[in-house]
Design a protein around this motif. Structure first.
Motif, short mmCIF file in Angstrom:
data_model
loop_
_atom_site.label_atom_id
_atom_site.label_comp_id
_atom_site.label_asym_id
_atom_site.label_seq_id
_atom_site.Cartn_x
_atom_site.Cartn_y
_atom_site.Cartn_z
N VAL A 127 8.44 -12.81 0.23
CA VAL A 127 7.58 -11.66 -0.10
C VAL A 127 6.28 -10.58 -0.10
O VAL A 127 5.87 -9.61 0.18
N GLU A 130 5.74 -9.32 3.50
CA GLU A 130 6.37 -8.19 3.70
C GLU A 130 5.74 -7.13 3.21
O GLU A 130 5.09 -6.31 3.24
N TYR A 134 4.06 -4.00 4.64
CA TYR A 134 4.23 -2.37 4.60
C TYR A 134 2.81 -2.12 4.59
O TYR A 134 3.06 -1.11 5.07
N PHE A 155 7.44 -1.72 -3.95
CA PHE A 155 7.84 -2.72 -2.86
C PHE A 155 8.61 -3.57 -3.15
O PHE A 155 9.81 -4.46 -2.99
N MET A 159 12.51 -5.40 -3.01
CA MET A 159 13.17 -6.57 -2.25
C MET A 159 13.37 -7.49 -2.58
O MET A 159 14.48 -7.72 -2.49
N SER A 162 16.80 -6.77 -3.62
CA SER A 162 17.97 -6.65 -3.17
C SER A 162 18.09 -8.03 -2.85
O SER A 162 19.18 -8.71 -2.55
N GLY A 222 11.23 -1.43 -0.34
CA GLY A 222 11.55 -2.79 -0.48
C GLY A 222 12.75 -3.46 0.08
O GLY A 222 12.71 -4.72 -0.01
N ALA A 225 13.99 -4.49 3.20
CA ALA A 225 12.79 -5.28 3.49
C ALA A 225 13.88 -7.06 3.18
O ALA A 225 14.19 -7.79 3.96
N GLY A 226 14.16 -6.40 1.88
CA GLY A 226 14.94 -7.71 1.76
C GLY A 226 16.30 -8.26 1.66
O GLY A 226 16.85 -9.26 2.41
#
Length: 247
Positions: A127, A130, A134, A155, A159, A162, A222, A225-226
């Motif tokens: 996290v 990422e 971001y 974000f 993430m 997810s 986010g 990304a996850g």
């Protein structure tokens, strides 16, 4: 009679976890590779548990494993910690030290809490990495300076939400495979952990959920990304996004 062999298998599992832990993002491992490795450890964990008889499982002592956050305030991992514990068939609660810093305490079978600690470590690092990426994106640059703190938290929240959803789905798939063996392994492990947990006689308070203001743009980024992190075992590892971008 076969207890020494099972202990030897557990020692091998711990060595494998430690070697995978050494392969961290800081050492050049991508988030995709790290989380794929975590899923592989979960496969090894299932094999180890299935190798034990019901009697042996009932005789295994439950232990604690502490993950230190070194933070006094909430961190994104808070919203994923329950899914990690569920994925690893263990209990988790939060404690604070004398300095007011929070830590997560995983409680369960030794092999399970080792994997839970490993997953917490990897997801927390993923996290942060990422979010750092971001912050260099054009989308992030469109936020006004005074709105960037909200973008950061949104974000990260998107993430971990997810990732938590994917861990729950992955756990359901693992349970289905294990149940196909004809053994109620998860039910048995849960009963063992619950019985030992009750002996602790902890006075835990459930934390009330609070409403949060989020930026949907950052939250969805986010979440994307996850969703791109490779955490499903048995699936060929996808190229890391850095490679896809040609960086």
């Amino acid at each position: 009679m076969n207890q020494p062999l099972n202990l030897a298998a557990l020692d091998k599992l711990k060595v494998r976890i430690q070697s995978l832990r050494a392969k961290t993002i800081e050492n050049g491992c991508t988030e995709d590779e790290a989380l794929s490795a975590a899923a592989k450890v979960a496969e090894l964990l299932d094999r180890h548990d299935l190798s034990l008889s019901d009697v042996e499982l009932r005789q295994v002592a439950c232990e604690r494993r502490v993950y230190e956050t070194h933070r006094k305030k909430r961190i994104p991992l808070d919203d994923c910690i329950g899914a990690i514990a569920h994925f690893c068939d263990c209990r988790v609660w939060r404690e604070k030290n004398a300095a007011g810093e929070s830590s997560y305490v995983f409680f369960g079978l030794r092999s399970d809490i080792e994997v839970a600690h490993y997953l917490a470590e990897l997801i927390d690092a993923a996290v942060r990495a990422e979010l750092g990426r971001y912050k260099t994106s054009a989308d992030y640059g469109r936020f006004r300076h005074q709105d960037r703190h909200l973008a950061n938290s949104s974000f990260a929240l998107g993430m971990v939400a997810s990732i938590a959803d994917r861990l729950v789905a992955l756990k359901a798939g693992r349970d289905q495979v294990n149940n196909a063996t004809g053994r109620g392994l998860v039910v048995l492990k849960t009963s063992v952990v619950d019985a030992e947990f009750a002996k602790l006689d902890l006075n835990l308070r459930s934390q009330r959920s609070t409403s949060r203001t989020v930026s949907m743009t950052a939250y969805e980024a986010g979440g994307a990304a996850g969703a791109e992190l490779a955490i499903s075992p048995g699936v060929p590892q996808a190229q890391s996004r850095s490679a896809q971008k040609g960086s």
